[in-house]
Design a protein around this motif. Structure first.
Motif, mmCIF file in Angstrom:
data_model
loop_
_atom_site.group_PDB
_atom_site.id
_atom_site.type_symbol
_atom_site.label_atom_id
_atom_site.label_comp_id
_atom_site.label_asym_id
_atom_site.label_seq_id
_atom_site.Cartn_x
_atom_site.Cartn_y
_atom_site.Cartn_z
ATOM 1 N N ALA A 1 29.856 42.889 29.384
ATOM 2 C CA ALA A 1 30.918 43.042 30.150
ATOM 3 C C ALA A 1 30.534 44.440 31.352
ATOM 4 C CB ALA A 1 32.041 43.327 29.391
ATOM 5 N N THR A 2 30.050 45.248 30.545
ATOM 6 C CA THR A 2 29.643 46.440 31.354
ATOM 7 C C THR A 2 28.831 46.275 32.233
ATOM 8 O OG1 THR A 2 29.996 47.766 29.211
ATOM 9 C CG2 THR A 2 28.756 48.784 30.959
ATOM 10 N N GLU A 3 27.613 45.351 32.254
ATOM 11 C CA GLU A 3 26.846 44.944 33.256
ATOM 12 C C GLU A 3 27.414 44.117 34.143
ATOM 13 O OE1 GLU A 3 22.782 46.022 33.910
ATOM 14 O OE2 GLU A 3 23.886 46.527 32.323
ATOM 15 N N ILE A 4 28.326 43.339 34.024
ATOM 16 C CA ILE A 4 29.122 42.569 35.048
ATOM 17 C C ILE A 4 29.636 43.486 35.810
ATOM 18 C CG2 ILE A 4 30.938 40.901 35.327
ATOM 19 C CD1 ILE A 4 29.838 39.625 32.735
ATOM 20 N N ALA A 5 30.676 44.339 35.332
ATOM 21 C CA ALA A 5 31.475 45.383 35.793
ATOM 22 C C ALA A 5 30.616 46.342 36.923
ATOM 23 C CB ALA A 5 32.234 46.159 34.855
ATOM 24 N N GLU A 6 29.429 46.763 36.437
ATOM 25 C CA GLU A 6 28.556 47.656 37.379
ATOM 26 C C GLU A 6 28.250 46.845 38.475
ATOM 27 O OE1 GLU A 6 26.695 50.690 38.722
ATOM 28 O OE2 GLU A 6 28.016 50.689 37.320
ATOM 29 N N ALA A 7 27.664 45.654 38.441
ATOM 30 C CA ALA A 7 27.266 44.878 39.557
ATOM 31 C C ALA A 7 28.251 44.346 40.592
ATOM 32 C CB ALA A 7 26.680 43.315 38.876
ATOM 33 N N VAL A 8 29.791 44.501 40.032
ATOM 34 C CA VAL A 8 30.793 44.298 40.965
ATOM 35 C C VAL A 8 30.919 45.542 41.578
ATOM 36 C CG1 VAL A 8 33.252 43.934 40.988
ATOM 37 C CG2 VAL A 8 32.048 42.838 39.439
ATOM 38 N N ARG A 9 30.851 46.809 40.973
ATOM 39 C CA ARG A 9 31.110 48.115 41.629
ATOM 40 C C ARG A 9 29.897 48.314 42.640
ATOM 41 N NH1 ARG A 9 28.887 52.618 42.331
ATOM 42 N NH2 ARG A 9 27.242 51.826 40.995
ATOM 43 N N ALA A 10 28.650 47.941 42.294
ATOM 44 C CA ALA A 10 27.673 48.228 43.165
ATOM 45 C C ALA A 10 27.866 47.507 44.596
ATOM 46 C CB ALA A 10 26.493 47.632 42.528
ATOM 47 N N ALA A 11 28.459 46.307 44.331
ATOM 48 C CA ALA A 11 28.833 45.451 45.445
ATOM 49 C C ALA A 11 29.812 45.716 46.417
ATOM 50 C CB ALA A 11 29.228 43.963 45.199
ATOM 51 N N GLY A 12 30.452 47.108 46.071
ATOM 52 C CA GLY A 12 31.565 47.612 46.807
ATOM 53 C C GLY A 12 32.778 47.149 46.789
ATOM 54 N N VAL A 13 33.034 46.455 45.297
ATOM 55 C CA VAL A 13 34.538 46.002 45.204
ATOM 56 C C VAL A 13 34.994 46.806 43.922
ATOM 57 C CG1 VAL A 13 35.669 43.619 44.358
ATOM 58 C CG2 VAL A 13 33.844 43.567 45.957
ATOM 59 N N GLU A 14 36.327 47.005 44.120
ATOM 60 C CA GLU A 14 37.004 47.738 42.975
ATOM 61 C C GLU A 14 37.152 46.738 41.683
ATOM 62 O OE1 GLU A 14 41.459 49.139 41.796
ATOM 63 O OE2 GLU A 14 41.187 48.116 43.679
ATOM 64 N N VAL A 15 36.675 47.409 40.594
ATOM 65 C CA VAL A 15 36.605 46.629 39.212
ATOM 66 C C VAL A 15 37.180 47.421 38.046
ATOM 67 C CG1 VAL A 15 34.262 47.771 38.774
ATOM 68 C CG2 VAL A 15 35.000 45.278 37.636
ATOM 69 N N LYS A 16 37.706 46.877 37.264
ATOM 70 C CA LYS A 16 38.263 47.351 36.001
ATOM 71 C C LYS A 16 37.700 46.662 34.893
ATOM 72 C CE LYS A 16 41.766 49.770 38.332
ATOM 73 N NZ LYS A 16 42.113 51.085 38.140
ATOM 74 N N LEU A 17 37.418 47.666 33.941
ATOM 75 C CA LEU A 17 36.556 47.006 32.786
ATOM 76 C C LEU A 17 37.843 47.293 31.481
ATOM 77 C CD1 LEU A 17 34.117 46.193 31.357
ATOM 78 C CD2 LEU A 17 33.435 48.506 30.899
ATOM 79 N N LEU A 18 38.212 46.315 30.873
ATOM 80 C CA LEU A 18 39.222 46.093 30.053
ATOM 81 C C LEU A 18 39.111 45.580 28.560
ATOM 82 C CD1 LEU A 18 41.684 44.984 33.099
ATOM 83 C CD2 LEU A 18 41.907 47.573 32.180
ATOM 84 N N ASN A 19 38.977 46.471 27.780
ATOM 85 C CA ASN A 19 38.943 46.109 26.420
ATOM 86 C C ASN A 19 40.128 45.713 25.847
ATOM 87 O OD1 ASN A 19 38.467 46.389 23.419
ATOM 88 N ND2 ASN A 19 36.562 47.067 23.698
ATOM 89 N N LEU A 20 40.101 44.450 25.186
ATOM 90 C CA LEU A 20 41.556 43.884 24.740
ATOM 91 C C LEU A 20 42.066 44.726 23.456
ATOM 92 C CD1 LEU A 20 40.772 40.301 25.330
ATOM 93 C CD2 LEU A 20 42.483 41.491 26.277
ATOM 94 N N ARG A 21 41.336 45.565 22.941
ATOM 95 C CA ARG A 21 41.890 46.455 21.567
ATOM 96 C C ARG A 21 42.093 47.649 22.153
ATOM 97 N NH1 ARG A 21 37.767 45.350 16.842
ATOM 98 N NH2 ARG A 21 36.483 44.547 18.280
ATOM 99 N N LYS A 22 41.727 48.090 23.541
ATOM 100 C CA LYS A 22 42.122 49.436 24.118
ATOM 101 C C LYS A 22 43.055 49.383 25.206
ATOM 102 C CE LYS A 22 37.639 51.190 22.154
ATOM 103 N NZ LYS A 22 36.436 51.540 22.640
ATOM 104 N N ASN A 23 43.660 48.319 25.496
ATOM 105 C CA ASN A 23 44.487 48.095 26.520
ATOM 106 C C ASN A 23 45.487 47.107 26.533
ATOM 107 O OD1 ASN A 23 43.032 49.491 29.216
ATOM 108 N ND2 ASN A 23 41.532 48.430 28.174
ATOM 109 N N THR A 24 46.733 47.481 26.747
ATOM 110 C CA THR A 24 47.988 46.502 26.320
ATOM 111 C C THR A 24 47.792 45.387 27.086
ATOM 112 O OG1 THR A 24 49.614 47.494 27.714
ATOM 113 C CG2 THR A 24 49.455 48.511 25.555
ATOM 114 N N ARG A 25 48.428 44.139 26.642
ATOM 115 C CA ARG A 25 48.394 43.085 27.443
ATOM 116 C C ARG A 25 49.226 43.222 28.514
ATOM 117 N NH1 ARG A 25 50.755 39.161 22.849
ATOM 118 N NH2 ARG A 25 52.151 40.829 22.807
ATOM 119 N N ASN A 26 50.228 43.756 28.648
ATOM 120 C CA ASN A 26 51.299 44.058 29.896
ATOM 121 C C ASN A 26 50.535 44.966 30.827
ATOM 122 O OD1 ASN A 26 52.579 45.255 27.162
ATOM 123 N ND2 ASN A 26 52.970 47.204 28.782
ATOM 124 N N HIS A 27 49.679 46.169 30.496
ATOM 125 C CA HIS A 27 48.942 46.817 31.390
ATOM 126 C C HIS A 27 47.866 45.841 32.109
ATOM 127 C CE1 HIS A 27 46.525 50.022 33.113
ATOM 128 N NE2 HIS A 27 45.334 49.431 32.443
#
Length: 405
Positions: A276-302
């Motif tokens: 997940a971290t590697e995927i997110a970093e590649a998105v960021r490096a491509a200049g696109v906004e990215v959010k890395l969201l662990n399901l046990r650390k972020n509520t479903r509604n967030h």
């Protein structure tokens, strides 16, 4: 009434001449049928006083006393002439039976609302209550104050209705335009930017009903409803940011997205998190906004709030017992109920002695109506350089998808 300070009458709040907020504040509410509410919420009830009086919506049953105390500061509840039930869900109508012990007020309600009312309050006297069924365009003249009723079917129940006070141009919008925040202030300009709270509320309550919402906004235009205030049943009243919230609702209902990607995942022994971290970093490096969201650390509604304007997302799960990790399964069930539009998604994950999670994620996403990018990415045990390069390629693919929107 000036815009810098709300006029108050012993707890009741006057929002226009002869119009009062008489609701309740749930300071310590932290869960709203699965919607995590760390900031609490409010149950908004409004009293309109002309030659006759009308109460628009009640409050959740445990807060009936708070509502009644505020009404009493304006009028004797036994003298109330009318009650408008915009929506029969019990956070709005739960105090109806308690209120009816003190008044013979006639109830105005939609046809579909009558069945729900009797379903909840049969045995508590509802069979003897004086009801009048209304539909879009019907009006109630209070003497100096005129209420016009607007059916808002499936926003977000079949019985939903909104009520427009014509003289003061206040739209009592019930679950439309709400937010789950508890505050002693009543207006947007008193509490700062609440658009993010409204976005989270919309994403988790109204997202599946974007077509009924667009139809309803068309009805408002057709009938010349041009409010100066929007007074929902949860949260603050919109006045200063009225144009901003109306524009936001149109954008959300139309599924407008930004160049934004979400990487949503859980992990067992860390392998899926590395992916997940590697995927997110590649998105960021491509200049696109990215959010890395662990399901046990972020509520479903967030997470669903972040989903609102995302063009694409990835869902990652380790394999457990040939299937999904429990938190991922929970999220996918929640996602299916909300049915976000105009999204593309991909599945990824790790496994040990047997796979299965990635295929299950893909199936669940397809069943939700989301366009799935295939094939998903599945890695055995732990990702090393060759596998990490595949993760980066997937991130680049997601970034490209986001840029195409």
């Amino acid at each position: 009434m000036g815009d810098m300070e709300t006029e108050k009458t012993d707890g009741a709040v006057e929002i226009a001449r002869g119009v009062y907020w008489v609701g309740a504040i749930d300071w310590n509410g932290r869960d709203f049928h699965g919607f995590t509410t760390p900031g609490g919420t409010t149950y908004n009830s409004y009293l309109v006083v002309g030659e006759k009086t009308a109460l628009i919506d009640t409050v959740k049953a445990p807060f009936a006393g708070e509502m009644l105390r505020r009404i009493t500061q304006i009028i004797d509840p036994s003298k109330l002439d009318y009650i408008v039930v915009n929506h029969m869900e019990l956070d709005h109508a739960g105090s109806l039976a308690e209120l009816k012990k003190q008044t013979d007020a006639k109830i105005f309600i939609t046809k579909r609302g009558v069945d729900i009312l009797n379903g909840y309050f049969r045995g508590l006297g509802s069979e003897n209550w004086d009801l009048e069924v209304v539909q879009t365009g019907d009006e109630l003249d209070l003497g100096g104050k005129t209420l016009m009723f607007l059916e808002a079917t499936m926003l977000h129940w079949p019985d939903s209705m909104e009520t427009f006070l014509k003289e003061d141009r206040i739209l009592f919008s019930n679950d439309g335009f709400g937010q789950h925040i508890a505050t002693s202030k009543r207006y947007d300009f008193e509490v700062g930017d609440v658009i993010p709270d409204a976005a989270e509320y919309y994403a988790n309550i109204l997202m599946p009903f974007h077509m009924p919402l667009l139809r309803f906004m068309g009805v408002l235009d057709k009938m010349g409803v041009d409010p100066l205030q929007i007074a929902p049943s949860h949260g603050i009243i919109w006045k200063q940011d009225l144009k901003k919230i109306l524009e936001a609702y149109r954008a959300w209902a139309n599924g407008e997205v930004n160049e934004k990607v979400l990487v949503i995942y859980d992990t067992m022994w860390g392998s899926t998190e590395i992916m997940a971290t590697e995927i997110a970093e590649a998105v960021r490096a491509a200049g696109v906004e990215v959010k890395l969201l662990n399901l046990r650390k972020n509520t479903r509604n967030h997470i669903m709030k972040e989903m609102l304007d995302a063009a694409a997302f990835a869902v990652g799960s380790p394999t457990l017992n040939n299937g999904l990790f429990p938190t991922v399964g929970d999220f996918l069930v929640y996602l299916k109920g909300l049915r976000p539009q105009k999204k593309k998604a991909v599945a990824f994950g790790s496994y040990g002695w047997g796979g299965g999670a990635v295929k299950t994620v893909e199936k669940e996403l397809k069943d939700t109506g989301i366009e799935v990018l295939e094939p998903g990415l599945q890695i055995r045990y732990r990702p090393y350089e060759k596998e990490l390069e595949r993760c980066r390629k997937l991130g680049e693919q997601l970034a490209a998808v986001a840029k195409e929107q």
